[in-house]
Motif scaffolding. Sequence first.
Motif, PDB file in Angstrom:
ATOM      1  N   UNK A   1       0.818  -1.200   0.000  1.00 26.22           N
ATOM      2  CA  UNK A   1       0.000   0.000   0.000  1.00 26.22           C
ATOM      3  C   UNK A   1       0.857   1.258   0.000  1.00 26.22           C
ATOM      4  N   UNK A   2       0.186   2.376  -0.152  1.00 27.64           N
ATOM      5  CA  UNK A   2       0.792   3.688  -0.005  1.00 27.64           C
ATOM      6  C   UNK A   2      -0.119   4.536   0.865  1.00 27.64           C
ATOM      7  N   UNK A   3       0.487   5.297   1.752  1.00 25.34           N
ATOM      8  CA  UNK A   3      -0.269   6.161   2.648  1.00 25.34           C
ATOM      9  C   UNK A   3       0.494   7.475   2.824  1.00 25.34           C
ATOM     10  N   UNK A   4       0.025   8.567   2.236  1.00 27.15           N
ATOM     11  CA  UNK A   4       0.693   9.852   2.461  1.00 27.15           C
ATOM     12  C   UNK A   4       0.730  10.186   3.953  1.00 27.15           C
ATOM     13  N   UNK A   5       1.717  10.967   4.320  1.00 28.29           N
ATOM     14  CA  UNK A   5       1.947  11.286   5.735  1.00 28.29           C
ATOM     15  C   UNK A   5       1.440  12.674   6.098  1.00 28.29           C
ATOM     16  N   UNK A   6       0.946  12.790   7.304  1.00 29.13           N
ATOM     17  CA  UNK A   6       0.736  14.080   7.950  1.00 29.13           C
ATOM     18  C   UNK A   6      -0.022  15.120   7.143  1.00 29.13           C
ATOM     19  N   UNK A   7       0.611  16.280   6.994  1.00 30.22           N
ATOM     20  CA  UNK A   7      -0.029  17.398   6.303  1.00 30.22           C
ATOM     21  C   UNK A   7      -0.296  17.076   4.835  1.00 30.22           C
ATOM     22  N   UNK A   8       0.523  16.229   4.232  1.00 34.26           N
ATOM     23  CA  UNK A   8       0.304  15.842   2.843  1.00 34.26           C
ATOM     24  C   UNK A   8      -0.951  14.972   2.723  1.00 34.26           C
TER      25      UNK A   8
ATOM     26  N   UNK B   1      -4.282   4.160   1.214  1.00 32.94           N
ATOM     27  CA  UNK B   1      -4.912   4.407   2.511  1.00 32.94           C
ATOM     28  C   UNK B   1      -5.471   5.828   2.535  1.00 32.94           C
ATOM     29  N   UNK B   2      -6.710   5.971   3.022  1.00 31.02           N
ATOM     30  CA  UNK B   2      -7.339   7.285   3.110  1.00 31.02           C
ATOM     31  C   UNK B   2      -8.558   7.188   4.021  1.00 31.02           C
ATOM     32  N   UNK B   3      -9.123   8.334   4.365  1.00 29.35           N
ATOM     33  CA  UNK B   3     -10.365   8.373   5.138  1.00 29.35           C
ATOM     34  C   UNK B   3     -11.563   8.252   4.205  1.00 29.35           C
ATOM     35  N   UNK B   4     -12.603   7.587   4.666  1.00 28.83           N
ATOM     36  CA  UNK B   4     -13.804   7.436   3.842  1.00 28.83           C
ATOM     37  C   UNK B   4     -14.429   8.789   3.508  1.00 28.83           C
ATOM     38  N   UNK B   5     -14.267   9.761   4.397  1.00 24.15           N
ATOM     39  CA  UNK B   5     -14.856  11.084   4.188  1.00 24.15           C
ATOM     40  C   UNK B   5     -14.052  11.964   3.237  1.00 24.15           C
ATOM     41  N   UNK B   6     -12.924  11.459   2.734  1.00 22.50           N
ATOM     42  CA  UNK B   6     -11.990  12.303   1.985  1.00 22.50           C
ATOM     43  C   UNK B   6     -12.282  12.338   0.488  1.00 22.50           C
ATOM     44  N   UNK B   7     -11.804  13.398  -0.148  1.00 21.05           N
ATOM     45  CA  UNK B   7     -11.832  13.491  -1.607  1.00 21.05           C
ATOM     46  C   UNK B   7     -10.980  12.377  -2.207  1.00 21.05           C
TER      47      UNK B   7
END
Length: 268
Positions: A121-128, A156-162
Motif C-alpha cells: 500500500x501507499x499512505x501519504x503522511x501528515x499534512x500531505x 490508505x485514506x479516510x472514507x470522508x476524503x476526496x
Amino acid sequence: MPTKQRLRDVKKTLIDLNSDMGEGFGPWTIGDGVDEELMPLISSANIATGFHAGDPNIMRRMVLLARQHGVGIGAHPGFRDLVGFGRRHINAPADELVNDMVYQLGALREFARLAGLTLQHIKPHGALYMHAARDEALSRALVTALQQIEPTLRLFCMESSVTFQVARELGQPVVREFYADRDYDLSGSIVFTRRVGALQPDAVAAKVLRACTEGVVRTVEGKDIAIGFDSVCIHSDTPGALALVQATRRALADHDIRVAGLAPLAQA
C-alpha cells in the motif's frame, strides 16, 4: 443510536492494524522509539520514505523487520519537511507533490524488492495526507499516477476524503482508515494537530472497540457519527504508543475481533 440491525451489519470480526514505522533520521528517533516492539503487534507498516523522516538504512531495517513478522509493507511519503516532521503545509503544484511521492514510493519499492517482497500500500503522511484529503487536483493526480505505475497498490485514506472518492471513481484499491489516537469532527475527518499528547490506553482501546462493534465515533462536538473503515491506525510517534496498541489488541481479542491484515479482509 444505531439500531440492532445496524449493529449486526457493522460489527467486525477481522481488522487491519497499521502504524507508521521508521520515523527517525540517522541517530535520531521520533516518539518512544518502539518500532521493534510494535512491529509484531501490527499487520500493516507505513514506512517513512525519507522526506519527512527515514533514511536508506532505516528503510532497509524496517522492511526486514516487517518481513520477519509477516507485516504488510507500505510507502509513507510526506512533504519535503524533515525539520517540521512533514506536519507543515507546503504550497506546491499537484504535479510537483506527486513527483515527490512517486520518488519516495520508488525508493521503498526497491528496498522491498531487495528483501524479496512487494509493496502492499501507499499512505501519504501528515499534512500531505490531509492536503490530499480535501484537494481534488492532488488526489486525482496521485491516483492517476498510481494507475500507471502500481494499479493494484492499495491507497490508505479516510472514507470522508476526496481521495477516497477519486480512487473509487478511477478504480484504485482503497483502504479506509480509522484513527484511534486522533479526534474526529462532524465532517468525519480527523482534527489535524502537530503535537499529540499522551492518551489513556483504555480510552483508546474503548474507542476502537466501539467503532468496530457499533460503527460510530464520538466527535469533538460531543456527537456520534457513523464511521466506515477497514484499518485502524495508531501512530508510533504518539507518546505511549506501545501501551495503546497493546490495550487495543487486548480489547479486540476479548471481543473475538482478530487483527488479520488486508489479505483476509479482501477475502471476507
